[in-house]
Design a protein around this motif. Sequence first.
Motif, mmCIF file in Angstrom:
data_model
loop_
_atom_site.group_PDB
_atom_site.id
_atom_site.type_symbol
_atom_site.label_atom_id
_atom_site.label_comp_id
_atom_site.label_asym_id
_atom_site.label_seq_id
_atom_site.Cartn_x
_atom_site.Cartn_y
_atom_site.Cartn_z
ATOM 1 N N GLY A 61 -16.911 -12.028 10.129
ATOM 2 C CA GLY A 61 -17.953 -11.173 9.554
ATOM 3 C C GLY A 61 -19.345 -11.656 9.892
ATOM 4 O O GLY A 61 -20.287 -10.869 9.965
ATOM 5 N N HIS A 62 -19.504 -12.955 10.076
ATOM 6 C CA HIS A 62 -20.825 -13.528 10.365
ATOM 7 C C HIS A 62 -21.056 -13.700 11.875
ATOM 8 O O HIS A 62 -22.014 -14.346 12.291
ATOM 9 C CB HIS A 62 -20.973 -14.905 9.702
ATOM 10 N N GLY A 235 -19.439 -3.290 11.307
ATOM 11 C CA GLY A 235 -18.618 -4.243 10.559
ATOM 12 C C GLY A 235 -17.498 -3.621 9.772
ATOM 13 O O GLY A 235 -16.592 -4.314 9.328
ATOM 14 N N ALA A 292 -28.249 -7.552 9.809
ATOM 15 C CA ALA A 292 -26.816 -7.224 9.728
ATOM 16 C C ALA A 292 -26.316 -6.554 11.005
ATOM 17 O O ALA A 292 -25.114 -6.542 11.265
ATOM 18 C CB ALA A 292 -26.557 -6.316 8.531
ATOM 19 N N LEU A 404 -19.130 -10.117 5.512
ATOM 20 C CA LEU A 404 -20.283 -9.566 6.246
ATOM 21 C C LEU A 404 -21.571 -9.864 5.476
ATOM 22 O O LEU A 404 -21.559 -9.888 4.246
ATOM 23 C CB LEU A 404 -20.133 -8.048 6.396
ATOM 24 N N GLN A 406 -23.932 -8.248 4.273
ATOM 25 C CA GLN A 406 -24.399 -6.899 3.937
ATOM 26 C C GLN A 406 -24.442 -6.658 2.427
ATOM 27 O O GLN A 406 -25.494 -6.375 1.865
ATOM 28 C CB GLN A 406 -23.495 -5.860 4.632
#
Length: 474
Positions: A61-62, A235, A292, A404, A406
Amino acid sequence: MECISVFDMLKIGVGPSSSHTLGPWRAAELFLKELRDRNIFDQVSSLKIDLFGSLSLTGVGHATDLAVMLGLSGADPEYVPVEDISGIIDHINASQSLLLGGTMPVVFNPKENIVFNRNFLPFHANGMTFTVQYGEHELYESTFYSIGGGFVVKEENPDNQEKEEIKATFPFPIEKATELLAYCKEQNMSISELVYENEKSIRSEEEIHNELLRVWNTMLECMYIGCHTEGILPGGLNVRRRAYDTHSKLKGDLPYNTPQEWLQTIRKTKVYFRQILKWVSCFALAVNEVNASLGRVVTAPTNGSAGVIPAVLMYYLVIENHKAGDKEIKQFLMVAGEIGSIFKKGATISAAMGGCQAEIGVSSAMAAGALCELMGGTPEQVTVAAEIAMEHHLGLTCDPIGGLVQVPCIERNTMGAIKAINAAELALDTDPKNAKVPLDKVVNTMWETAKDMNNKYKETSEGGLAVAVNLSDC
Ligand code: SF4
């Protein structure tokens, strides 16, 4: 004593995470340097990367996997055109090879050669090991740790000894807020003036001026892009960009073509009291939506919290002081950098070590202190502002949904910015003699809280919102 420059705290890079993207990217670059220094670069035929702990748990996610590939490919996070990134990654996936250092092709299958290990290395939650081979023969391996804010260290070199030369040259070495205040009093200087003296010991005045404005212009451009880009973030969470809609409702119909003209246009827009919060939130949302989507941001002090400082500085320029210019912008960034470095030295700016208090909490404290100085606060009041901002972020957990950056991250930047403004205002009305909690005490409390915090809440996505929200419902 570790001397940290304002440019260490405010780094230009690529989103979405300073510890999980920028740090591993820089580690890959350092690994390339080690290969060259050992004269084994040309012998490499294949390589493997092991990601450990939080880098593994939230690495996909990162974008940690993408970051190490980009770093090994010789791309510089500060300068690589962000529109080129997907092309580099697509080429690696399609060709099953990576152009090491941008020059030498080596066999590389991302699915097999990047290994996500759930276990933690003992030294730090964000560990990674690079291993290179020549045929079947292992040539060399090296382990790095991404300790937050894009900083990278080796276990045998935890204080980043490469900076020893810089350490010796700061005329006012500062570890704690009490030392900062003592120097300000002794020298009869503001915090920004003192920081400037330290920076001048390692850079020319021209370089400081140019680099601070480059940092600011990157922030401004980032806000501009975020406010003018609509759609859904990548994502799989289906997060809709909100800065575009908010900005569209707030802006007048004055024309502009560049980020600088945009800033001047907003300054001419009549802002009603209710709209102040919306503007500040809009600026913060814009930065973190760009972050993001793997856009270019300034780590301040991390990528996940990159929206707080630009939003609060914009607040000052747009709402508080229409006459402010380069001088005030530089002043703001220098104070923010110094406050951030005190947190880094006394606690942490890594969410994997301290949760979100280490990211949004620190960024809010940095912005609060900087705003307080611009609004006429004394050095003591600046530290009171930073303390108030952190005091009300203590214990804040890191629980990003889907790993993520987000939810809750993007919105959380708006909260950090608003709290920073409030903290600055409260500090301006406070006699520091009556403040019960000195800044150094809150730094220490943050660190003690970080150590007590369950690992579930330290950038692992194993607790909090990350487990409460079902991804299939998003
Ligand atoms: S929850 Fe906070 S610390 Fe965690 S990734 Fe998001 S912004 Fe960073």
